[in-house]
Design an enzyme around this catalytic site. Sequence first.
Site, PDB file in Angstrom:
ATOM      1  N   ASN A   1       0.868  -1.181   0.000  1.00  0.00           N
ATOM      2  CA  ASN A   1       0.000   0.000   0.000  1.00  0.00           C
ATOM      3  C   ASN A   1       0.903   1.229   0.000  1.00  0.00           C
ATOM      4  OD1 ASN A   1      -1.821   2.037   0.471  1.00  0.00           O
ATOM      5  ND2 ASN A   1      -2.417   1.348   2.510  1.00  0.00           N
ATOM      6  N   TRP A   2       0.966   1.890  -1.157  1.00  0.00           N
ATOM      7  CA  TRP A   2       1.888   3.026  -1.272  1.00  0.00           C
ATOM      8  C   TRP A   2       1.415   4.232  -0.465  1.00  0.00           C
ATOM      9  CZ3 TRP A   2       3.014   3.244  -7.305  1.00  0.00           C
ATOM     10  CH2 TRP A   2       3.686   2.070  -7.669  1.00  0.00           C
ATOM     11  N   LYS A   3       0.148   4.225  -0.049  1.00  0.00           N
ATOM     12  CA  LYS A   3      -0.437   5.392   0.632  1.00  0.00           C
ATOM     13  C   LYS A   3      -0.193   6.629  -0.251  1.00  0.00           C
ATOM     14  CE  LYS A   3      -0.133   2.901   4.944  1.00  0.00           C
ATOM     15  NZ  LYS A   3      -0.066   2.915   6.397  1.00  0.00           N
TER      16      LYS A   3
ATOM     17  N   HIS B   1      -9.452   1.305   5.106  1.00  0.00           N
ATOM     18  CA  HIS B   1      -8.143   1.350   5.765  1.00  0.00           C
ATOM     19  C   HIS B   1      -8.271   2.226   7.012  1.00  0.00           C
ATOM     20  CE1 HIS B   1      -3.984   2.315   6.617  1.00  0.00           C
ATOM     21  NE2 HIS B   1      -3.679   1.217   5.957  1.00  0.00           N
TER      22      HIS B   1
ATOM     23  N   GLU C   1      -6.581   4.487   8.170  1.00  0.00           N
ATOM     24  CA  GLU C   1      -6.352   5.930   7.958  1.00  0.00           C
ATOM     25  C   GLU C   1      -7.587   6.599   7.375  1.00  0.00           C
ATOM     26  OE1 GLU C   1      -2.717   5.270   5.825  1.00  0.00           O
ATOM     27  OE2 GLU C   1      -1.796   4.613   7.708  1.00  0.00           O
TER      28      GLU C   1
ATOM     29  N   GLU D   1      -5.387  -5.318  10.451  1.00  0.00           N
ATOM     30  CA  GLU D   1      -4.317  -4.357  10.720  1.00  0.00           C
ATOM     31  C   GLU D   1      -4.560  -3.693  12.076  1.00  0.00           C
ATOM     32  OE1 GLU D   1      -2.401  -2.927   6.853  1.00  0.00           O
ATOM     33  OE2 GLU D   1      -4.123  -1.639   7.221  1.00  0.00           O
TER      34      GLU D   1
ATOM     35  N   GLY E   1       2.756   1.684  10.967  1.00  0.00           N
ATOM     36  CA  GLY E   1       3.730   2.766  10.839  1.00  0.00           C
ATOM     37  C   GLY E   1       4.467   3.070  12.126  1.00  0.00           C
TER      38      GLY E   1
ATOM     39  N   SER F   1       3.587  -2.739  10.197  1.00  0.00           N
ATOM     40  CA  SER F   1       5.048  -2.803  10.365  1.00  0.00           C
ATOM     41  C   SER F   1       5.650  -4.120   9.862  1.00  0.00           C
ATOM     42  CB  SER F   1       5.435  -2.550  11.823  1.00  0.00           C
ATOM     43  OG  SER F   1       5.035  -1.244  12.216  1.00  0.00           O
TER      44      SER F   1
ATOM     45  N   GLY G   1       2.917  -1.368   4.331  1.00  0.00           N
ATOM     46  CA  GLY G   1       2.951   0.075   4.123  1.00  0.00           C
ATOM     47  C   GLY G   1       4.371   0.546   3.883  1.00  0.00           C
ATOM     48  N   GLY G   2       4.973   1.141   4.900  1.00  0.00           N
ATOM     49  CA  GLY G   2       6.292   1.767   4.765  1.00  0.00           C
ATOM     50  C   GLY G   2       7.329   0.926   4.025  1.00  0.00           C
TER      51      GLY G   2
HETATM   52  O1  G3H Z   1      -1.713  -0.622   4.596  1.00  0.00           O
HETATM   53  C1  G3H Z   1      -0.695  -0.851   5.244  1.00  0.00           C
HETATM   54  C2  G3H Z   1      -0.670  -0.671   6.664  1.00  0.00           C
HETATM   55  O2  G3H Z   1      -1.244   0.526   7.052  1.00  0.00           O
HETATM   56  C3  G3H Z   1       0.640  -0.970   7.325  1.00  0.00           C
HETATM   57  O3  G3H Z   1       1.532   0.117   7.239  1.00  0.00           O
HETATM   58  P1  G3H Z   1       3.016  -0.075   7.792  1.00  0.00           P
HETATM   59  O4  G3H Z   1       3.557  -1.296   7.130  1.00  0.00           O
HETATM   60  O5  G3H Z   1       3.742   1.175   7.392  1.00  0.00           O
HETATM   61  O6  G3H Z   1       2.905  -0.259   9.272  1.00  0.00           O
END
Ligand code: G3H
Length: 258
Positions: A11-13, A101, A103, A173, A179, A219, A240-241
Amino acid sequence: MSDRTPLIAGNWKMNLNHLEAIAHVQKITFSLTDKDYEDVEAAVLAPFTDLRTLQTLVEHDKLKLKYGAQDISAHDSGAYTGEISGAMLAKLRCSYVAVGHSERRQYHNETDELCNAKVKAAFKNDITPILCVGEGLEVRKAGNQVAHTLAQVDGGLKDVPAEQAERIVIAYEPVWAIGTGEVATPEDAQEVCGAIRGRLAELYSQELADKVRIQYGGSVKSGNVAAIMAQPDVDGALVGGACLDADEFVKIVRFRDQ
Ligand SMILES: O=C[C@H](O)COP(=O)(O)O
């Protein structure tokens, strides 16, 4: 051993513009081999502005990487400024869309009811929703993570027929692990992912529950993915990150080698 194909989705956000997306996807797909794709499905969830570029790249170069969006409108069309419909995403040949999600639930006040409408909008357009669920820190501290998460599953799947529900992907999640570098233990992930599968069996049937892929997100990195993926009810990761580093994402896709 289940016959569910693991789904590793990045997920590039709100990262990587359409030019950066080209370089990033080229790096990933240059590394991934046919053998990698035999064992695992790999996907990226990109900003809307990248999707046409991804479609062109994937179709032109016949890439096996799947792609999708991070949100979808609950509406078909009309006066909904700023929204993107399922039909628009389908036209761009998106395979997946993230729904609910944390967020979006947190910053855009998305409710289970809205997530349910978005799940239905995705299925209506033949796009697989990745329904995101999971508890915040307070809920976890109170020990209510299973009940909280299952209520989100119930809400997201309300009135979704079995022939659609069997294709959904659910991403567990825990919000406190997103994050933060604070990864859930494999046992934490299994506890809730197992409970989600149990709820799917109650809502539909065991046969359907056994088909649905349940991801863990929060994470995830190359260093912790193997232990999480070893859990019987974890069928993938929503990353994510770590997915913003192409080499790291490839290592996560190759979780069996870690
Ligand atoms: O969509 C992915 C999640 O929000 C996980 O993000 P993260 O891997 O940066 O903790």
